[in-house]
Write a protein that holds these residues in place. Structure first.
Motif, short mmCIF file in Angstrom:
data_model
loop_
_atom_site.label_atom_id
_atom_site.label_comp_id
_atom_site.label_asym_id
_atom_site.label_seq_id
_atom_site.Cartn_x
_atom_site.Cartn_y
_atom_site.Cartn_z
N GLY A 72 -43.29 16.78 0.45
CA GLY A 72 -42.57 17.98 0.04
C GLY A 72 -43.43 18.90 -0.81
N LEU A 73 -44.28 18.30 -1.66
CA LEU A 73 -45.15 19.09 -2.53
C LEU A 73 -46.15 19.91 -1.71
N TRP A 74 -46.76 19.28 -0.70
CA TRP A 74 -47.72 20.00 0.14
C TRP A 74 -47.05 21.20 0.82
N ALA A 75 -45.86 20.99 1.37
CA ALA A 75 -45.20 22.08 2.09
C ALA A 75 -44.78 23.19 1.15
N GLU A 76 -44.17 22.83 0.04
CA GLU A 76 -43.60 23.86 -0.83
C GLU A 76 -44.67 24.60 -1.62
N ARG A 77 -45.81 23.95 -1.88
CA ARG A 77 -46.91 24.68 -2.51
C ARG A 77 -47.47 25.75 -1.58
N ALA A 78 -47.23 25.60 -0.28
CA ALA A 78 -47.64 26.63 0.68
C ALA A 78 -46.51 27.59 1.00
N GLY A 79 -45.34 27.41 0.35
CA GLY A 79 -44.23 28.34 0.53
C GLY A 79 -43.21 27.97 1.56
N VAL A 80 -43.23 26.72 2.05
CA VAL A 80 -42.27 26.28 3.07
C VAL A 80 -41.39 25.18 2.50
N VAL A 81 -40.10 25.40 2.44
CA VAL A 81 -39.15 24.38 1.99
C VAL A 81 -39.00 23.35 3.09
N VAL A 263 -47.65 22.07 6.16
CA VAL A 263 -46.39 21.49 6.65
C VAL A 263 -46.67 20.30 7.56
N THR A 264 -47.73 20.35 8.35
CA THR A 264 -48.10 19.20 9.17
C THR A 264 -48.51 18.03 8.29
N MET A 265 -49.29 18.31 7.25
CA MET A 265 -49.67 17.27 6.28
C MET A 265 -48.43 16.72 5.58
N SER A 266 -47.49 17.59 5.29
CA SER A 266 -46.24 17.17 4.67
C SER A 266 -45.51 16.15 5.55
N GLY A 267 -45.42 16.45 6.84
CA GLY A 267 -44.78 15.52 7.76
C GLY A 267 -45.53 14.21 7.88
N ALA A 268 -46.88 14.28 7.88
CA ALA A 268 -47.69 13.06 7.98
C ALA A 268 -47.45 12.14 6.78
N LEU A 269 -47.38 12.71 5.58
CA LEU A 269 -47.13 11.89 4.38
C LEU A 269 -45.74 11.28 4.41
N ALA A 270 -44.75 12.08 4.84
CA ALA A 270 -43.39 11.53 4.96
C ALA A 270 -43.36 10.43 6.02
N GLY A 271 -44.08 10.64 7.13
CA GLY A 271 -44.16 9.60 8.16
C GLY A 271 -44.83 8.35 7.65
N LEU A 272 -45.85 8.50 6.80
CA LEU A 272 -46.49 7.34 6.19
C LEU A 272 -45.50 6.58 5.32
N GLY A 273 -44.66 7.32 4.60
CA GLY A 273 -43.61 6.67 3.82
C GLY A 273 -42.65 5.89 4.70
N GLY A 274 -42.31 6.45 5.86
CA GLY A 274 -41.45 5.74 6.79
C GLY A 274 -42.12 4.50 7.34
#
Length: 420
Positions: A72-81, A263-274
């Motif tokens: 979430g931090l990666w995405a929102e620091r780039a302006g995407v919720v 946002v792609t990095m954001s998804g990758a980190l969330a996927g790693l958590g999963g």
């Protein structure tokens, strides 16, 4: 007009005068927290609060929350919720388990990353290219991921030996690390239940006992994220897209590219958590096993004021409260009532010091209520134990809301050339 007149400097923006926490202050706060926790343990008799097993379990539960928060931090620091963190975690659990039981756990980790990254890429296409509302896109991804993985499970895990339509076969574990000698010594020291010393031993023992290699990787991602986003030119450009994309574009920054990467990095980190949930935490994929951790990760990021260190602290707090229902259950949560009451007393005293009398009175009233609840009961209802992580999420966000500062352009639509 007199040339000798010197213009007065403009007043600093409100809030910029707030002092930053220095390392001595941080260490002092940590030490005070340890003393307070030890006091609550001794008074309540809940000796499992800071045991090696409790800390180890809390860390295991905090890692997926922290990885989602980093995403979430990666995405929102780039302006995407990114409300779609939960769906990206779901994709990570499924793809991680699907590849993990066939080709080994580390291949499963890689596929979990890829699965989450696909979810992040989809979110980027919808929000960055087509300018769809970020919340709508995130909710749609959550729903789509849940239905998609449910459909895939029917003809993959359902036909595999040891699996079913709602869970995967058992996945081989990732190697755990235990420091021989030190781990046993800390465990023995913790079991003596001495004031403060045993609590420190329990915390350190939880960090060196049965520690998965993937946990180590996840912990290292926190300082790595801080270094990339705050100490490199790439990170500066990415954060500028979340603060003022028009100004960034005028300086030659390809805003679309950086938003897509983030946002792609954001998804990758969330996927790693999963993938961590499926491979390390449980060793199996189960339908619905994320249990809202993507949303809690988002709350941890907000609690941490969009900073990696604060986010890690929030993830640790939520992981700890989540682990209480596994070890000790009602007894441990009952002890936390005393901790909350003491914290409210300290909050009331602080508000009085700042001459804010209404918040001080409110905090004092709630403190009395928690003291009475603790004194007049021996345990809390099981439903309260199950709800403890979510109640903690709400309380923390409510108490920290006044000091938060999100990126200025977070969630705002952007079109190339709109500043011309």
């Amino acid at each position: 007009m007199s040339t000798g007149t010197v213009a007065k400097p403009s007043a600093a923006p409100k809030g910029t005068g707030r002092r930053k926490l220095t390392w001595p202050w941080i260490l002092l706060i940590v030490a005070a927290g340890l003393v307070l926790f030890s006091l609550v343990r001794v008074v309540s008799g809940a000796d499992d609060l800071t045991s090696v097993g409790q800390v180890s379990g809390a860390l295991r539960l905090a890692v997926p929350i922290g990885l989602a928060g980093l995403g979430g931090l990666w995405a929102e620091r780039a302006g995407v919720v990114n409300i779609g963190l939960e769906g990206m975690m779901i994709l990570g659990t499924w793809f991680g388990a699907w590849a993990g039981y066939q080709w080994g756990p580390w291949v499963g980790v890689l596929f979990g990353l890829l699965g989450g990254a696909l979810g992040g890429l989809l979110h980027a296409i919808i929000t960055v290219t087509f300018n769809v509302n970020h919340i709508v896109s995130g909710v749609a991804i959550n729903i789509l991921a849940a239905g998609f993985t449910m459909y895939l499970s029917n003809f993959t895990f359902g036909e595999a030996e040891g699996g079913s339509s709602k869970q995967s076969p058992r996945i081989d574990p990732i190697t755990d690390i235990t420091i021989p000698g030190l781990s046993e010594w800390l465990a023995d020291l913790q079991q003596k239940h001495w004031f403060l010393i045993s609590d420190v031993a329990g915390i350190l023992g939880g960090l060196v006992t049965n520690l998965s290699l993937l946990t180590v990787v996840a912990i290292l991602l926190v300082p790595a994220t801080w270094w990339v986003l705050w100490r490199t030119a790439f990170g500066l450009r990415l954060r500028s897209c979340g603060e003022n994309p028009v100004a960034a574009e005028s300086l030659g920054v390809n805003v679309y590219k950086y938003k897509y990467i983030a946002v792609t990095m954001s998804g990758a980190l969330a996927g790693l958590g999963g993938a961590f949930l499926a491979i390390v935490a449980t060793g199996i994929y189960q339908e619905g096993q994320t249990g809202g951790r993507g949303y809690i990760g988002l709350a941890a990021m907000i609690f941490g004021n969009w900073m990696p260190g604060g986010m890690a602290l929030g993830a640790g707090l939520f992981g700890f409260t989540d682990s209480l229902k596994i070890r000790g259950g009602a007894e441990n949560v009952h002890a936390l009532l005393l901790l909350v009451a003491i914290l409210l007393v300290l909050a009331a005293a602080w508000q009085l010091y700042k001459k804010k009398y209404v918040p001080a009175v409110i905090a004092a009233v709630f403190a009395v209520g928690f003291f009475l609840w603790y004194a007049l009961t021996d345990q809390v209802p099981s439903q309260f134990v199950d709800a403890a992580p979510y109640i903690t999420t709400l309380l923390v966000l409510a108490l920290s809301a006044q000091r938060l500062r999100m990126p200025k352009a977070d969630g705002l639509p952007y079109r190339k050339g709109q500043g011309k």
